[in-house]
Design a protein around this motif. Sequence first.
Motif, PDB file in Angstrom:
ATOM      1  N   HIS A 379      33.807 -69.904 -39.488  1.00  0.00           N
ATOM      2  CA  HIS A 379      34.245 -70.815 -40.556  1.00  0.00           C
ATOM      3  C   HIS A 379      35.270 -71.819 -40.035  1.00  0.00           C
ATOM      4  N   TYR A 380      36.212 -71.336 -39.207  1.00  0.00           N
ATOM      5  CA  TYR A 380      37.280 -72.214 -38.721  1.00  0.00           C
ATOM      6  C   TYR A 380      36.967 -72.870 -37.377  1.00  0.00           C
ATOM      7  N   GLY A 381      35.767 -72.603 -36.839  1.00  0.00           N
ATOM      8  CA  GLY A 381      35.361 -73.238 -35.588  1.00  0.00           C
ATOM      9  C   GLY A 381      36.172 -72.778 -34.394  1.00  0.00           C
ATOM     10  N   LEU A 382      36.511 -71.491 -34.347  1.00  0.00           N
ATOM     11  CA  LEU A 382      37.289 -70.933 -33.248  1.00  0.00           C
ATOM     12  C   LEU A 382      36.449 -69.951 -32.434  1.00  0.00           C
ATOM     13  N   GLU A 383      36.822 -69.774 -31.185  1.00  0.00           N
ATOM     14  CA  GLU A 383      36.202 -68.723 -30.390  1.00  0.00           C
ATOM     15  C   GLU A 383      36.787 -67.378 -30.812  1.00  0.00           C
ATOM     16  N   VAL A 397      46.806 -68.761 -36.024  1.00  0.00           N
ATOM     17  CA  VAL A 397      47.600 -67.862 -36.872  1.00  0.00           C
ATOM     18  C   VAL A 397      46.949 -67.709 -38.246  1.00  0.00           C
ATOM     19  N   LEU A 398      46.490 -68.828 -38.828  1.00  0.00           N
ATOM     20  CA  LEU A 398      45.841 -68.787 -40.138  1.00  0.00           C
ATOM     21  C   LEU A 398      44.584 -67.927 -40.092  1.00  0.00           C
ATOM     22  N   ALA A 399      43.742 -68.158 -39.095  1.00  0.00           N
ATOM     23  CA  ALA A 399      42.496 -67.401 -38.971  1.00  0.00           C
ATOM     24  C   ALA A 399      42.788 -65.909 -38.797  1.00  0.00           C
ATOM     25  N   ARG A 438      47.692 -63.585 -49.682  1.00  0.00           N
ATOM     26  CA  ARG A 438      47.559 -63.324 -51.121  1.00  0.00           C
ATOM     27  C   ARG A 438      48.374 -64.324 -51.937  1.00  0.00           C
ATOM     28  N   GLU A 439      49.580 -64.631 -51.474  1.00  0.00           N
ATOM     29  CA  GLU A 439      50.434 -65.573 -52.210  1.00  0.00           C
ATOM     30  C   GLU A 439      49.946 -67.012 -52.053  1.00  0.00           C
ATOM     31  N   GLN A 440      49.514 -67.377 -50.831  1.00  0.00           N
ATOM     32  CA  GLN A 440      49.092 -68.748 -50.578  1.00  0.00           C
ATOM     33  C   GLN A 440      47.799 -69.114 -51.297  1.00  0.00           C
ATOM     34  N   LYS A 441      46.862 -68.168 -51.355  1.00  0.00           N
ATOM     35  CA  LYS A 441      45.568 -68.501 -51.964  1.00  0.00           C
ATOM     36  C   LYS A 441      45.700 -68.792 -53.455  1.00  0.00           C
ATOM     37  N   ASN A 442      46.785 -68.316 -54.054  1.00  0.00           N
ATOM     38  CA  ASN A 442      47.008 -68.579 -55.471  1.00  0.00           C
ATOM     39  C   ASN A 442      47.498 -69.995 -55.739  1.00  0.00           C
ATOM     40  N   LYS A 445      44.408 -74.432 -53.026  1.00  0.00           N
ATOM     41  CA  LYS A 445      42.993 -74.447 -53.400  1.00  0.00           C
ATOM     42  C   LYS A 445      42.074 -74.475 -52.174  1.00  0.00           C
ATOM     43  N   VAL A 446      42.518 -75.129 -51.113  1.00  0.00           N
ATOM     44  CA  VAL A 446      41.701 -75.198 -49.892  1.00  0.00           C
ATOM     45  C   VAL A 446      41.544 -73.805 -49.287  1.00  0.00           C
ATOM     46  N   LEU A 447      42.654 -73.074 -49.185  1.00  0.00           N
ATOM     47  CA  LEU A 447      42.598 -71.722 -48.632  1.00  0.00           C
ATOM     48  C   LEU A 447      41.766 -70.811 -49.522  1.00  0.00           C
ATOM     49  N   ASP A 448      41.939 -70.925 -50.810  1.00  0.00           N
ATOM     50  CA  ASP A 448      41.162 -70.110 -51.746  1.00  0.00           C
ATOM     51  C   ASP A 448      39.664 -70.377 -51.574  1.00  0.00           C
ATOM     52  N   LYS A 449      39.299 -71.639 -51.386  1.00  0.00           N
ATOM     53  CA  LYS A 449      37.904 -72.014 -51.186  1.00  0.00           C
ATOM     54  C   LYS A 449      37.392 -71.480 -49.841  1.00  0.00           C
ATOM     55  N   ASP A 450      38.234 -71.569 -48.802  1.00  0.00           N
ATOM     56  CA  ASP A 450      37.856 -71.035 -47.491  1.00  0.00           C
ATOM     57  C   ASP A 450      37.520 -69.555 -47.578  1.00  0.00           C
ATOM     58  N   ILE A 451      38.383 -68.803 -48.223  1.00  0.00           N
ATOM     59  CA  ILE A 451      38.183 -67.354 -48.326  1.00  0.00           C
ATOM     60  C   ILE A 451      36.923 -67.033 -49.129  1.00  0.00           C
ATOM     61  N   ALA A 452      36.686 -67.786 -50.199  1.00  0.00           N
ATOM     62  CA  ALA A 452      35.480 -67.573 -51.001  1.00  0.00           C
ATOM     63  C   ALA A 452      34.218 -67.819 -50.171  1.00  0.00           C
ATOM     64  N   GLU A 453      34.248 -68.832 -49.335  1.00  0.00           N
ATOM     65  CA  GLU A 453      33.088 -69.149 -48.502  1.00  0.00           C
ATOM     66  C   GLU A 453      32.871 -68.086 -47.430  1.00  0.00           C
ATOM     67  N   ILE A 454      33.958 -67.580 -46.858  1.00  0.00           N
ATOM     68  CA  ILE A 454      33.841 -66.520 -45.853  1.00  0.00           C
ATOM     69  C   ILE A 454      33.290 -65.243 -46.503  1.00  0.00           C
TER      70      ILE A 454
END
Length: 460
Positions: A379-383, A397-399, A438-442, A445-454
Amino acid sequence: MSETNHVGLWNRCLEIIRDNVSEQAYKTWFLPIVPMKYADKTLVLQVPSQFFYEHLEEKYVDLLRKTIYRVIGEGTRLMYHVMVVKRPRVEVPLPSNPHGGHSVAREQRKEIPQPPVSDLDPHLNPNYNFDTFIEGYSNKLSRSVGEAVAENPAKTIFNPLFLYGASGVGKTHLVNAIGTKIKELFPEKRVLYVSAHLFQVQYTDSVRNNTTNDFINFYQTIDVLIIDDIQEFAGVTKTQNTFFHIFNHLHQNGKQLILTSDRAPVLLQGVEERLITRFKWGMVAELEKPTVELRKDILRNKIQRDGLRFPAEVVDYIAENVSDSVRDLEGIIVSIVAHSTIYNREIDMDLAQRIVRKVVNSENKSVTVDEIINAVCTHYGLEIKAIHTKSRKREVVLARQVAMYLAKQYTDFSMAKIGTLIGGRDHATVLHACKTVREQKNVDKVLDKDIAEICSALKK
């Protein structure tokens, strides 16, 4: 107008207020108020605490002002007497007069009669009672202990009562049943059911509003305190410290504590040892996943209770194939009935198999940590190897944190195990990652969408 008819005046105010707030808010914030006197165009009301007063002023000051003006007349002043319950040495800091026409008087007494029962909504679900709690081998011990506590709160060796088990096995149902039974047998007792998450939110608000003493004082007046999902306290040190003092006060004063968790006390990582020790003082009982026979009994009970008709082979099939939780069983019944009604179909094995197959396949798909890491990195385009490095680049760190968060959601691994599998980190790092995500996804919106897609990718 009589200057002594303060009770009548306040009762007329209550009639108007009741029409303008929810029933729960009315019972919690207005019924406990005691009218003391009306003189010199001033209505004096007694409130239980400084916290109570501040909440009224913050949330309901306009409603109070309009109501009192309407009943008594324009320009009527409102004065509060703030009571301090059984703690005569506590000095309650009173703010300067924030609203014109309002003033506050503090009154302290060495002993105050027990507040009326109506001053506390126990927040219990009356549908969760012993009559609807179906007993089986997997929950027999917990139920028996629960009934003993309900009949003699704080007078058995089961204090605290610590109930644990996987999600959906009936912990919340059982503790509500205990609380409901106690209120039936001992209506004068102050019983309160609260989730650990809500307790933490309330504590955080009290710190922000400088009302922590009132928060603690309130909880120390409870006779039976029920806290659900105590594992939510993991990693929040200040909340744990405050609960530690509340726990000690209640236990030492002969009050009943009932706690639930998704794991045994010894497995509660991120919780202080002194709390874990206290959790084990009384009775620790596990609610296991329901057996096939118990699942059949639960299904039959729900079907009968709802006035439904299911063929016996359909009940057996559901019980044998849906094994994780009581919630899943009840959800299957609802889905089958909905499909039968909407599509005008008979409830038979074919329909049951179709519904069960969808639920079991979509909800119970096993997901490994490796699959989670792969999905996150894709999703994040990382190795994949980037996750396991000590890189502090923001995207890495985010991933890594998202992978740890999802591993906690999708697996039964401990935080220490997750940390070992994701970058060789310790359990504290995983705990911090889960809390951060947990706190950030609330709020992101971008992070919340990322997690939903994963998550969507993991279910495929």
